[in-house]
Design an enzyme around this catalytic site. Structure first.
Site, PDB file in Angstrom:
ATOM      1  N   ASP A 197       0.908  -1.140   0.000  1.00 43.25           N
ATOM      2  CA  ASP A 197       0.000   0.000   0.000  1.00 43.25           C
ATOM      3  C   ASP A 197       0.947   1.188   0.000  1.00 43.25           C
ATOM      4  O   ASP A 197       1.606   1.460   1.008  1.00 43.25           O
ATOM      5  CB  ASP A 197      -0.867   0.011   1.270  1.00 43.25           C
ATOM      6  CG  ASP A 197      -1.830   1.193   1.255  1.00 43.25           C
ATOM      7  OD1 ASP A 197      -1.385   2.319   0.960  1.00 43.25           O
ATOM      8  OD2 ASP A 197      -3.021   1.002   1.527  1.00 43.25           O
ATOM      9  N   HIS A 198       1.046   1.869  -1.134  1.00 38.93           N
ATOM     10  CA  HIS A 198       2.150   2.839  -1.245  1.00 38.93           C
ATOM     11  C   HIS A 198       2.031   3.987  -0.238  1.00 38.93           C
ATOM     12  O   HIS A 198       2.997   4.674   0.041  1.00 38.93           O
ATOM     13  CB  HIS A 198       2.330   3.338  -2.683  1.00 38.93           C
ATOM     14  CG  HIS A 198       1.366   4.406  -3.100  1.00 38.93           C
ATOM     15  ND1 HIS A 198       0.083   4.137  -3.478  1.00 38.93           N
ATOM     16  CD2 HIS A 198       1.495   5.748  -3.187  1.00 38.93           C
ATOM     17  CE1 HIS A 198      -0.531   5.269  -3.795  1.00 38.93           C
ATOM     18  NE2 HIS A 198       0.300   6.275  -3.618  1.00 38.93           N
ATOM     19  N   HIS A 237      -5.818   2.924   1.372  1.00 41.30           N
ATOM     20  CA  HIS A 237      -5.031   4.060   1.849  1.00 41.30           C
ATOM     21  C   HIS A 237      -5.645   4.748   3.076  1.00 41.30           C
ATOM     22  O   HIS A 237      -4.969   4.985   4.074  1.00 41.30           O
ATOM     23  CB  HIS A 237      -4.845   5.105   0.747  1.00 41.30           C
ATOM     24  CG  HIS A 237      -4.263   4.551  -0.525  1.00 41.30           C
ATOM     25  ND1 HIS A 237      -3.330   3.550  -0.538  1.00 41.30           N
ATOM     26  CD2 HIS A 237      -4.475   4.861  -1.828  1.00 41.30           C
ATOM     27  CE1 HIS A 237      -2.994   3.265  -1.793  1.00 41.30           C
ATOM     28  NE2 HIS A 237      -3.679   4.046  -2.596  1.00 41.30           N
TER      29      HIS A 237
HETATM   30  C1  BG6 Z   1      -3.766   5.038  -6.056  1.00 40.30           C
HETATM   31  C2  BG6 Z   1      -5.155   5.149  -6.615  1.00 40.30           C
HETATM   32  O1  BG6 Z   1      -3.639   3.894  -5.252  1.00 40.30           O
HETATM   33  O2  BG6 Z   1      -3.469   6.185  -5.282  1.00 40.30           O
HETATM   34  C3  BG6 Z   1      -5.308   6.401  -7.427  1.00 40.30           C
HETATM   35  O3  BG6 Z   1      -5.436   4.011  -7.417  1.00 40.30           O
HETATM   36  C4  BG6 Z   1      -4.885   7.613  -6.638  1.00 40.30           C
HETATM   37  O4  BG6 Z   1      -6.638   6.564  -7.881  1.00 40.30           O
HETATM   38  C5  BG6 Z   1      -3.502   7.390  -6.008  1.00 40.30           C
HETATM   39  O5  BG6 Z   1      -4.847   8.736  -7.497  1.00 40.30           O
HETATM   40  C6  BG6 Z   1      -3.137   8.528  -5.066  1.00 40.30           C
HETATM   41  O6  BG6 Z   1      -1.807   8.383  -4.667  1.00 40.30           O
HETATM   42  P1  BG6 Z   1      -0.912   9.646  -4.283  1.00 40.30           P
HETATM   43  O7  BG6 Z   1       0.387   9.048  -3.874  1.00 40.30           O
HETATM   44  O8  BG6 Z   1      -0.819  10.491  -5.497  1.00 40.30           O
HETATM   45  O9  BG6 Z   1      -1.637  10.337  -3.176  1.00 40.30           O
END
Ligand code: BG6
Length: 477
Positions: free
Chosen positions: A172-173, A235
């Site tokens: 989960d990044h 997230h």
């Molecule tokens: C991703 C989603 O996991 O996270 C996207 O699939 C979203 O829809 C993105 O835009 C948001 O990530 P960050 O790092 O730009 O906040």
């Protein structure tokens, strides 16, 4: 500090994630001296490409997405030396023997499944069949990890047939973001906050992840998932866990994940009237959500706001308000902890003053604590709220702010064998178990999302959600 030498195979090595995040991220770790020069990265995908063609592909990707270092051509050439490519058939026999020939003894072996989840099981099986893995091999999988509890269980089962939980790294990044990890440092590294971090002192908590982008070219995927599956189940859930969890006894993968799991299991079912869903309208930034996903009748949400209860000793009675959406006024991810008003004011009748802690995750990373002080001047003891303000970039200098992308940090953790920032199988399943009935409820009731203006703060009904509780959202700015 360099990690130990590794062989990393990226299945889906020509895909979008590899091009935008994984390969540029690895290049930055290479430039930083963290990826050793004797590490090897193998792209594996269906396309019939030569190794040279793949290196050209990676060179272009780094020029486009590599960030500051992308013009260091010497380093880039040295990095490209570490790359290989194997055309592979995930469901057939093609390419597996070649891949096996590239794996070196005595190295950490990691396999990144940057492919559709439908292929996870096939890849795991093939890796095993061709003797490519041992008990120290690691596999990395990406979200979406299923689309409901049943499919997540199936994926977990497919992987568990060949790998132990300790070998599976579910990304989960958000957990790779510096500011997200900082939530644990703030809570558990200070004396100041934790004694007040409960329903006795906290009135409510707001978690916002607002984006300005629309769904763009991802309409097909997004229409099948919506904000709930795309953002909340993973997230926002992770952010909620880090804010709500009990202190783990130590900063150790299972100790941390045990505590997060307890939070997910303590989440209340959400009442339908505690949820607001929306879809953006057409605006200066582009067409409407319905046009972008190509279905004028779609009921998928590009925005969601909800009131969530955590039924445990610490949090019963303190609501968590979550919201996330696309094509909103500003890009802003923030956690706001609103403390309760004082029981008694010695200064007589004054307007409501409360301490508010806001933790800004992105952009303009930082923290602000609203403190009540005397309004300067001869006007008597009038109180005002002022911010104790800290921007990470100012406090820590450019190097202290978040320069490392979440993906590169997480990939290095895979090589180090540290699972703290990865989701455990039971955690993902618990998150789906909570999400499923909410989505099923919309389907059964035929719930239709409200249309909101592109570039706004979302549907007006979301304002009502808090107004009913005599509360207000923080401005999205
Ligand atoms: C991703 C989603 O996991 O996270 C996207 O699939 C979203 O829809 C993105 O835009 C948001 O990530 P960050 O790092 O730009 O906040």
């Amino acid at each position: 500090i360099p990690v130990e030498p590794f062989d990393l195979v990226i299945f889906g090595g020509t895909g979008d994630l590899a091009r935008r995040k994984i390969l540029p991220g690895l290049f930055r770790r290479f430039c930083a001296g963290q990826m050793p020069p004797d590490a090897a990265i193998t792209g594996a995908a269906r396309s019939d490409m030569s190794e040279d063609e793949y290196r050209d592909f990676v060179r272009d990707a780094i020029h486009e997405f590599g960030g500051e270092q992308n013009h260091d051509e010497d380093k880039l050439s040295a990095f490209l030396e570490c790359l290989h490519y194997v055309p592979i058939d995930a469901r057939g026999e093609n390419g597996w023997r070649e891949l096996a020939g590239l794996m070196r003894k005595g190295m950490v072996h990691a396999f990144y499944f940057s492919v559709a989840p439908g292929l996870f099981g096939d890849l795991a099986e093939r890796l095993n069949q061709h003797g490519l893995t041992d008990e120290d091999s690691r596999i990395v999988v990406e979200k979406p990890f299923g689309r409901d509890l049943a499919s997540a269980k199936e994926l977990n089962r497919d992987l568990a047939a060949y790998f132990d939980e300790g070998q599976i790294y579910r990304i989960d990044h958000y957990l790779g973001k510096e500011t997200v990890q900082n939530l644990m440092a703030v809570r558990f590294g200070n004396m100041l906050f934790e004694p007040l971090w409960n329903s006795q002192y906290v009135d409510h908590i707001q978690i916002t992840v607002a984006e300005t982008v629309g769904v763009g070219g991802r309409g097909e995927y997004y229409d099948k998932s919506g904000a709930m599956r795309d953002m909340v189940q993973n997230h926002l859930m992770q952010l909620l866990c880090l804010i709500a969890m009990e202190p783990p006894s130590k900063f150790d993968p299972d100790a941390v994940r045990d505590e997060k799991l307890k939070v997910i299991r303590a989440l209340d079912d959400v009442e339908p009237h505690h949820i607001v869903r929306g879809q953006y309208d057409a605006g200066d930034e582009g067409p409407s959500f319905r046009e972008e996903v190509g279905d004028p009748r779609t009921r998928t949400e590009s925005y969601i706001a909800m009131k969530v209860g955590v039924s445990n000793w610490r949090w019963a009675g303190t609501p968590f308000y979550l919201r996330t959406g696309k094509r909103l006024k500003a890009r802003c991810s923030e956690i706001v902890v609103v403390f309760k008003a004082l029981n008694h004011s010695i200064f007589g009748e004054q307007e409501d003053h409360r301490n508010v802690l806001s933790i800004r995750l992105q952009p303009n990373e930082g923290m602000t604590l609203g403190v009540t002080i005397k309004e300067p001047g001869p006007g008597g003891m009038r109180l005002i709220d002022v911010p104790l303000d800290m921007s990470f970039a100012e406090a820590l200098g450019k190097d202290g702010s978040d320069q490392t992308d979440a993906y590169e940090r997480l990939i290095m953790d895979v090589i180090r064998g540290n699972q703290t920032l990865f989701m455990r199988g039971d955690e993902v399943e618990a998150a789906w178990a909570w999400t499923d009935p909410i989505i099923d409820g919309w389907d059964t009731r035929g719930d239709v999302p409200k249309i909101y203006d592109s570039g706004s703060e979302g549907p007006v009904d979301a304002v009502q959600l808090l107004a009913r509780d005599t509360r207000v959202w923080r401005k999205v700015a």
